[in-house]
Design an enzyme around this catalytic site. Structure first.
Site, short mmCIF file in Angstrom:
data_model
loop_
_atom_site.label_atom_id
_atom_site.label_comp_id
_atom_site.label_asym_id
_atom_site.label_seq_id
_atom_site.Cartn_x
_atom_site.Cartn_y
_atom_site.Cartn_z
N LYS A 109 -15.90 -6.89 4.52
CA LYS A 109 -14.85 -7.69 5.16
C LYS A 109 -14.87 -7.44 6.67
O LYS A 109 -15.06 -6.31 7.11
CB LYS A 109 -13.48 -7.26 4.65
CG LYS A 109 -13.20 -7.52 3.20
CD LYS A 109 -11.80 -7.03 2.88
CE LYS A 109 -11.51 -7.04 1.41
NZ LYS A 109 -10.23 -6.39 1.10
N ARG A 123 -2.23 -6.16 -8.35
CA ARG A 123 -1.20 -7.19 -8.14
C ARG A 123 -1.34 -8.33 -9.12
O ARG A 123 -0.43 -8.64 -9.87
CB ARG A 123 -1.32 -7.76 -6.71
CG ARG A 123 -0.86 -6.86 -5.62
CD ARG A 123 -1.39 -7.29 -4.29
NE ARG A 123 -2.85 -7.15 -4.24
CZ ARG A 123 -3.58 -7.33 -3.17
NH1 ARG A 123 -3.03 -7.71 -2.06
NH2 ARG A 123 -4.89 -7.16 -3.21
N HIS A 139 0.85 -1.20 0.00
CA HIS A 139 0.00 0.00 0.00
C HIS A 139 0.88 1.25 0.00
O HIS A 139 0.66 2.18 -0.77
CB HIS A 139 -0.87 0.07 1.26
CG HIS A 139 -1.93 -1.00 1.36
ND1 HIS A 139 -2.04 -1.84 2.44
CD2 HIS A 139 -2.94 -1.33 0.52
CE1 HIS A 139 -3.08 -2.65 2.26
NE2 HIS A 139 -3.64 -2.37 1.10
P1 ADP Z 1 -9.84 -3.21 -0.48
O1 ADP Z 1 -10.54 -3.90 0.64
O2 ADP Z 1 -10.53 -1.99 -0.98
O3 ADP Z 1 -9.38 -4.11 -1.59
P2 ADP Z 1 -7.13 -3.15 0.45
O4 ADP Z 1 -6.64 -2.46 1.67
O5 ADP Z 1 -7.04 -4.63 0.43
O6 ADP Z 1 -8.58 -2.61 0.22
O7 ADP Z 1 -6.38 -2.58 -0.83
C1 ADP Z 1 -6.46 -1.23 -1.19
C2 ADP Z 1 -5.77 -1.03 -2.52
O8 ADP Z 1 -4.39 -1.35 -2.41
C3 ADP Z 1 -6.30 -1.91 -3.66
O9 ADP Z 1 -6.24 -1.20 -4.86
C4 ADP Z 1 -5.33 -3.06 -3.68
O10 ADP Z 1 -5.28 -3.69 -4.95
C5 ADP Z 1 -4.05 -2.32 -3.37
N1 ADP Z 1 -3.03 -3.21 -2.82
C6 ADP Z 1 -3.13 -4.02 -1.77
N2 ADP Z 1 -1.97 -4.70 -1.56
C7 ADP Z 1 -1.13 -4.28 -2.55
C8 ADP Z 1 0.21 -4.63 -2.92
N3 ADP Z 1 0.91 -5.54 -2.25
N4 ADP Z 1 0.75 -4.00 -3.99
C9 ADP Z 1 0.03 -3.09 -4.68
N5 ADP Z 1 -1.22 -2.74 -4.40
C10 ADP Z 1 -1.81 -3.33 -3.34
#
Ligand code: ADP
Length: 167
Positions: A42, A91, A18
């Site tokens: 979630k 990803r 992130h």
């Molecule tokens: P959500 O529940 O909205 O998917 P997340 O916190 O899981 O929220 O992810 C927020 C954003 O960050 C999304 O666009 C996700 O694809 C991106 N993201 C999460 N992990 C990674 C990573 N390791 N590399 C790049 N982007 C990521």
């Protein structure tokens, strides 16, 4: 005119994946608003307040990053903030499938909103908030995957009390 973007997500907890997307976003935008989703489908480990606080500590002193929380539809939050660009990370093919549905839905809800996707850096391609929770709960190190502040908070949540009953 200032170019701003919203990087929204659950951030339960925020990972280096992130952080990488947000930092790279700052090369393109004058300001990035990191928006923590309060109520998602979630189940979260951290409260929205705890997630906001971790992000505030991570980006302390970075004036171009604002941490906020939002409830409800992201397009409504974006409209309220007067920001028309949403920044998301990609990803895997799985992310692509999910994100394309979200993008189409958001575009239908508000045609003014543009969603920009940034490909993850290789080393973060398999990193997710769920995986890091699993690693820490089994006593692994989050080194190279999460900020030390996040590692500390995760250990407090997942390991506190554990081991007391071990023989
Ligand atoms: P959500 O529940 O909205 O998917 P997340 O916190 O899981 O929220 O992810 C927020 C954003 O960050 C999304 O666009 C996700 O694809 C991106 N993201 C999460 N992990 C990674 C990573 N390791 N590399 C790049 N982007 C990521």
């Amino acid at each position: 005119m200032k170019h701003e973007a919203i990087c929204a997500g659950s951030f339960d907890p925020p990972t280096d994946g992130h952080i990488n997307i947000i930092e790279r976003g700052l090369k393109i935008f004058d300001r990035v608003v990191v928006a923590v989703a309060v109520n998602t489908s979630k189940e979260s480990l951290f409260t929205a307040d705890e997630r906001v606080k971790m992000l505030q500590e991570i980006f302390k002193g970075q004036e171009k990053v604002e941490i906020d929380a939002f409830d409800g539809l992201l397009v409504n939050y974006a409209r309220k903030r007067g920001i028309h660009t949403i920044l998301r990370g990609l990803r895997t093919v799985g992310d692509y499938d999910f994100e394309s549905q979200i993008a189409l839905a958001n575009k239908t809800l508000d045609h003014e909103i543009e969603i920009l996707y940034m490909m993850t850096e290789g080393k973060y391609a398999h990193l997710s908030s769920s995986i890091i929770k699993e690693i820490i709960s089994f006593g692994g190190s989050g080194c190279g995957m999460i900020h030390p502040i996040v590692a500390e908070r995760l250990k407090e949540k997942l390991l506190k009390g554990k081991g007391r009953h071990r023989r």
